[in-house]
Motif scaffolding. Structure first.
Motif, PDB file in Angstrom:
ATOM      1  N   ASN A 298       8.023   7.016 -14.806  1.00  0.00           N
ATOM      2  CA  ASN A 298       9.121   6.204 -15.310  1.00  0.00           C
ATOM      3  C   ASN A 298      10.472   6.683 -14.786  1.00  0.00           C
ATOM      4  O   ASN A 298      11.503   6.075 -15.073  1.00  0.00           O
ATOM      5  CB  ASN A 298       9.136   6.222 -16.847  1.00  0.00           C
ATOM      6  CG  ASN A 298      10.009   5.109 -17.419  1.00  0.00           C
ATOM      7  OD1 ASN A 298       9.892   3.949 -17.033  1.00  0.00           O
ATOM      8  ND2 ASN A 298      10.920   5.474 -18.321  1.00  0.00           N
ATOM      9  N   ASN A 301      12.982   4.097 -13.322  1.00  0.00           N
ATOM     10  CA  ASN A 301      13.848   3.365 -14.247  1.00  0.00           C
ATOM     11  C   ASN A 301      14.986   4.237 -14.766  1.00  0.00           C
ATOM     12  O   ASN A 301      16.119   3.782 -14.907  1.00  0.00           O
ATOM     13  CB  ASN A 301      13.027   2.851 -15.428  1.00  0.00           C
ATOM     14  CG  ASN A 301      12.065   1.753 -15.035  1.00  0.00           C
ATOM     15  OD1 ASN A 301      12.451   0.760 -14.428  1.00  0.00           O
ATOM     16  ND2 ASN A 301      10.799   1.912 -15.388  1.00  0.00           N
ATOM     17  N   ASN A 306      15.767   0.797 -10.715  1.00  0.00           N
ATOM     18  CA  ASN A 306      15.301  -0.533 -11.129  1.00  0.00           C
ATOM     19  C   ASN A 306      16.381  -1.593 -10.888  1.00  0.00           C
ATOM     20  O   ASN A 306      16.431  -2.612 -11.567  1.00  0.00           O
ATOM     21  CB  ASN A 306      14.862  -0.530 -12.594  1.00  0.00           C
ATOM     22  CG  ASN A 306      15.979  -0.117 -13.534  1.00  0.00           C
ATOM     23  OD1 ASN A 306      17.083   0.227 -13.111  1.00  0.00           O
ATOM     24  ND2 ASN A 306      15.702  -0.140 -14.823  1.00  0.00           N
ATOM     25  N   TRP A 313       4.498  -1.926  -9.226  1.00  0.00           N
ATOM     26  CA  TRP A 313       3.889  -0.684  -9.719  1.00  0.00           C
ATOM     27  C   TRP A 313       2.611  -0.390  -8.930  1.00  0.00           C
ATOM     28  O   TRP A 313       1.707  -1.223  -8.855  1.00  0.00           O
ATOM     29  CB  TRP A 313       3.543  -0.790 -11.202  1.00  0.00           C
ATOM     30  CG  TRP A 313       4.699  -0.521 -12.108  1.00  0.00           C
ATOM     31  CD1 TRP A 313       5.391  -1.416 -12.869  1.00  0.00           C
ATOM     32  CD2 TRP A 313       5.323   0.758 -12.356  1.00  0.00           C
ATOM     33  NE1 TRP A 313       6.397  -0.790 -13.567  1.00  0.00           N
ATOM     34  CE2 TRP A 313       6.378   0.543 -13.274  1.00  0.00           C
ATOM     35  CE3 TRP A 313       5.088   2.053 -11.884  1.00  0.00           C
ATOM     36  CZ2 TRP A 313       7.195   1.573 -13.732  1.00  0.00           C
ATOM     37  CZ3 TRP A 313       5.910   3.079 -12.335  1.00  0.00           C
ATOM     38  CH2 TRP A 313       6.940   2.837 -13.254  1.00  0.00           C
ATOM     39  N   TRP A 330      -0.269   1.639 -19.746  1.00  0.00           N
ATOM     40  CA  TRP A 330       0.941   1.836 -18.938  1.00  0.00           C
ATOM     41  C   TRP A 330       1.722   0.527 -18.832  1.00  0.00           C
ATOM     42  O   TRP A 330       2.936   0.487 -19.030  1.00  0.00           O
ATOM     43  CB  TRP A 330       0.578   2.352 -17.552  1.00  0.00           C
ATOM     44  CG  TRP A 330       1.777   2.613 -16.685  1.00  0.00           C
ATOM     45  CD1 TRP A 330       2.482   1.696 -15.967  1.00  0.00           C
ATOM     46  CD2 TRP A 330       2.439   3.868 -16.501  1.00  0.00           C
ATOM     47  NE1 TRP A 330       3.543   2.297 -15.329  1.00  0.00           N
ATOM     48  CE2 TRP A 330       3.544   3.628 -15.635  1.00  0.00           C
ATOM     49  CE3 TRP A 330       2.207   5.167 -16.974  1.00  0.00           C
ATOM     50  CZ2 TRP A 330       4.401   4.656 -15.229  1.00  0.00           C
ATOM     51  CZ3 TRP A 330       3.072   6.179 -16.561  1.00  0.00           C
ATOM     52  CH2 TRP A 330       4.146   5.917 -15.709  1.00  0.00           C
ATOM     53  N   CYS A 331       1.026  -0.546 -18.505  1.00  0.00           N
ATOM     54  CA  CYS A 331       1.682  -1.847 -18.334  1.00  0.00           C
ATOM     55  C   CYS A 331       2.337  -2.312 -19.636  1.00  0.00           C
ATOM     56  O   CYS A 331       3.486  -2.781 -19.634  1.00  0.00           O
ATOM     57  CB  CYS A 331       0.678  -2.889 -17.848  1.00  0.00           C
ATOM     58  SG  CYS A 331       0.024  -2.579 -16.185  1.00  0.00           S
ATOM     59  N   GLN A 334       5.518  -0.332 -20.296  1.00  0.00           N
ATOM     60  CA  GLN A 334       6.622  -0.750 -19.433  1.00  0.00           C
ATOM     61  C   GLN A 334       7.220  -2.074 -19.895  1.00  0.00           C
ATOM     62  O   GLN A 334       8.437  -2.251 -19.907  1.00  0.00           O
ATOM     63  CB  GLN A 334       6.132  -0.865 -17.984  1.00  0.00           C
ATOM     64  CG  GLN A 334       6.027   0.456 -17.257  1.00  0.00           C
ATOM     65  CD  GLN A 334       7.366   1.160 -17.124  1.00  0.00           C
ATOM     66  OE1 GLN A 334       8.360   0.563 -16.730  1.00  0.00           O
ATOM     67  NE2 GLN A 334       7.391   2.445 -17.461  1.00  0.00           N
ATOM     68  N   HIS A 335       6.359  -3.002 -20.257  1.00  0.00           N
ATOM     69  CA  HIS A 335       6.862  -4.311 -20.689  1.00  0.00           C
ATOM     70  C   HIS A 335       7.630  -4.196 -22.005  1.00  0.00           C
ATOM     71  O   HIS A 335       8.628  -4.904 -22.219  1.00  0.00           O
ATOM     72  CB  HIS A 335       5.710  -5.296 -20.845  1.00  0.00           C
ATOM     73  CG  HIS A 335       6.162  -6.675 -21.214  1.00  0.00           C
ATOM     74  ND1 HIS A 335       7.007  -7.428 -20.425  1.00  0.00           N
ATOM     75  CD2 HIS A 335       5.895  -7.432 -22.317  1.00  0.00           C
ATOM     76  CE1 HIS A 335       7.239  -8.594 -21.013  1.00  0.00           C
ATOM     77  NE2 HIS A 335       6.586  -8.622 -22.153  1.00  0.00           N
ATOM     78  N   ARG A 337       9.339  -1.545 -22.946  1.00  0.00           N
ATOM     79  CA  ARG A 337      10.616  -0.879 -22.662  1.00  0.00           C
ATOM     80  C   ARG A 337      11.581  -1.782 -21.894  1.00  0.00           C
ATOM     81  O   ARG A 337      12.792  -1.756 -22.117  1.00  0.00           O
ATOM     82  CB  ARG A 337      10.380   0.388 -21.831  1.00  0.00           C
ATOM     83  CG  ARG A 337       9.637   1.503 -22.527  1.00  0.00           C
ATOM     84  CD  ARG A 337       9.843   2.768 -21.732  1.00  0.00           C
ATOM     85  NE  ARG A 337       8.805   3.754 -21.949  1.00  0.00           N
ATOM     86  CZ  ARG A 337       8.898   5.025 -21.562  1.00  0.00           C
ATOM     87  NH1 ARG A 337       9.965   5.431 -20.912  1.00  0.00           N
ATOM     88  NH2 ARG A 337       7.910   5.866 -21.781  1.00  0.00           N
ATOM     89  N   TYR A 338      11.035  -2.545 -20.928  1.00  0.00           N
ATOM     90  CA  TYR A 338      11.874  -3.351 -20.041  1.00  0.00           C
ATOM     91  C   TYR A 338      11.341  -4.788 -20.009  1.00  0.00           C
ATOM     92  O   TYR A 338      10.834  -5.260 -18.990  1.00  0.00           O
ATOM     93  CB  TYR A 338      11.883  -2.753 -18.630  1.00  0.00           C
ATOM     94  CG  TYR A 338      12.157  -1.264 -18.619  1.00  0.00           C
ATOM     95  CD1 TYR A 338      13.456  -0.775 -18.765  1.00  0.00           C
ATOM     96  CD2 TYR A 338      11.119  -0.338 -18.490  1.00  0.00           C
ATOM     97  CE1 TYR A 338      13.714   0.587 -18.769  1.00  0.00           C
ATOM     98  CE2 TYR A 338      11.366   1.027 -18.485  1.00  0.00           C
ATOM     99  CZ  TYR A 338      12.662   1.487 -18.640  1.00  0.00           C
ATOM    100  OH  TYR A 338      12.915   2.835 -18.644  1.00  0.00           O
TER     101      TYR A 338
END
Length: 401
Positions: A298, A301, A306, A313, A330-331, A334-335, A337-338
């Motif tokens: 990460n 980011n 980013n 990824w 993991w996916c 990430q989604h 968080r962002y």
């Protein structure tokens, strides 16, 4: 090696390997389309020349739809850029990987005194529009569309990088037969024949320049990267298949990490280069989306890498690291968080050797069975998750190293 002879007045051949003509579709929807042609004309003669720049648009069936032109006077030694916009074309036939319908644009230089054609270039145009969205994923021509494809090296025994044109066409055909609609051209611009095949056979494309693993402290390196990026965009600008330009792959992979004495200077150099290339990319072509491929940290980011439009990824849970179910963890993380950042799984894959089989398949045994298990696990999550725009498997076929 090609030797190209030109008349005294000709389209500019000295713009970073392009042919001096740049075509875009500033107006495009279900009901209307328009074509903009920017052409650069050079007068290498010793006197002023009077010419006409003429653009003709032809339908997919070969019928001329319209012509738009401009007369110009060029001084000796002058190179001039001209932009012309067509009238709208009603109800254009749309380009997709399933219907790769191409129009033709013929751009000619006409001697106004004799009426003779001095120079001429022909390009193919696809009417399409697209969008990446952090929550809705990818859309093509206004409709949800999952990107499915491969990474591909220009490399094949026994010729190495020197593939003939038919080998490029064959690879695109084989990918299409496998159900693909997208290709990541890794990790460097490849032959024009590949992109021509993508245009004509129907394959969306991500193309990138070779900035891989680390940004070194080498004099002139950043300047060279910028030159690479401008060359790639100008040379391949006219290909409707291209939707992404990329400029970094796993750029923190071998960089001394956070907490090391060297980290601050590496971080500063890497982020500074990314900011510079992002500006250049948008200056050269605001119509496509920028992309970068991250590896499994990460940190990208956290330090500001980013800044690109789409995050790629490179994830290998269940192969290089961890377990298979850590991929979706993991996916999802990430989604969460962002949520507004569009995402592609730019690399994922397990190797195999068709001679190897196992009743107790496991990671890195290179059995066909483990590869099958891996692919089915990843694909099922990618396909059912709308906010993942798509994926490109690593790799299409064996390559040298």
């Amino acid at each position: 090696v090609w030797i190209i002879s030109t008349p005294d007045v000709h389209f500019n051949m000295l713009n970073m390997g392009s042919d001096g003509i740049f075509i875009s579709t500033p107006v495009i929807n279900d009901k209307q389309g328009a074509v903009k042609v920017a052409s650069e004309v050079t007068n290498d003669s010793k006197k002023t020349s009077q010419i006409e720049v003429r653009n003709e648009i032809f339908s997919p069936e070969g019928r001329m739809l319209q012509s738009f032109k401009r007369k110009v006077s060029l001084k000796a030694g002058e190179t001039r850029r001209m932009e012309m916009l067509s009238k709208t074309i009603n109800n254009p036939e749309l380009w997709t990987p399933e219907t790769p319908i191409l129009y033709k644009v013929k751009t000619s230089l006409i001697d106004t005194k004799t009426g003779q054609t001095i120079d001429q270039k022909i390009h193919k145009v696809g009417f399409r529009w697209f969008n990446f969205d952090g929550n809705k994923g990818f859309t093509l021509n206004g409709k949800p569309y999952k990107l499915r494809g491969f990474n591909r090296h220009q490399d094949q025994a026994p010729v190495g990088v020197a593939l003939d044109d038919e080998a490029h066409r064959r690879d695109v055909k084989k990918m299409k037969e496998l159900g693909c609609n997208y290709i990541r051209i890794a990790h460097y611009p490849q032959d024009d024949a590949l992109l021509e095949a993508c245009d004509e056979l129907g394959m969306l494309a991500w193309e990138e320049i070779p900035i891989v693993n680390i940004v070194p402290d080498t004099p002139g390196y950043a300047d060279n990267c910028e030159h690479n990026l401008r060359e790639m965009i100008r040379q391949h600008y006219n290909h409707p298949c291209i939707i992404n330009w990329g400029y970094m792959n796993e750029i923190l992979l071998v960089t001394p990490g956070p907490g090391t004495r060297e980290w601050p200077v590496y971080k500063e150099r890497t982020v500074k280069l990314a900011q510079r290339l992002e500006r250049v990319l948008k200056e050269e072509d605001p119509t496509r989306k920028s992309v970068m491929a991250y590896n499994m940290t990460n940190t990208y980011n956290e330090i500001g890498l980013n800044l690109i439009d789409v995050v790629g990824w490179n994830l290998y849970h269940g192969w290089y690291v961890g377990k298979l179910n850590e991929f979706e963890d993991w996916c999802n993380d990430q989604h969460q968080r962002y949520p507004d950042k569009p995402m592609i799984i730019s690399e994922w894959g397990a190797g195999s050797d068709r001679r190897l089989h196992s009743l107790q398949a496991r990671s890195f045994d290179f059995s066909i069975e483990y590869q099958q298990t891996y692919v089915e696990h990843y694909l099922s999550f990618i396909e059912k998750t709308p906010w993942i725009s798509g994926c490109t498997y690593w790799n299409y076929i064996d390559f040298n190293v």
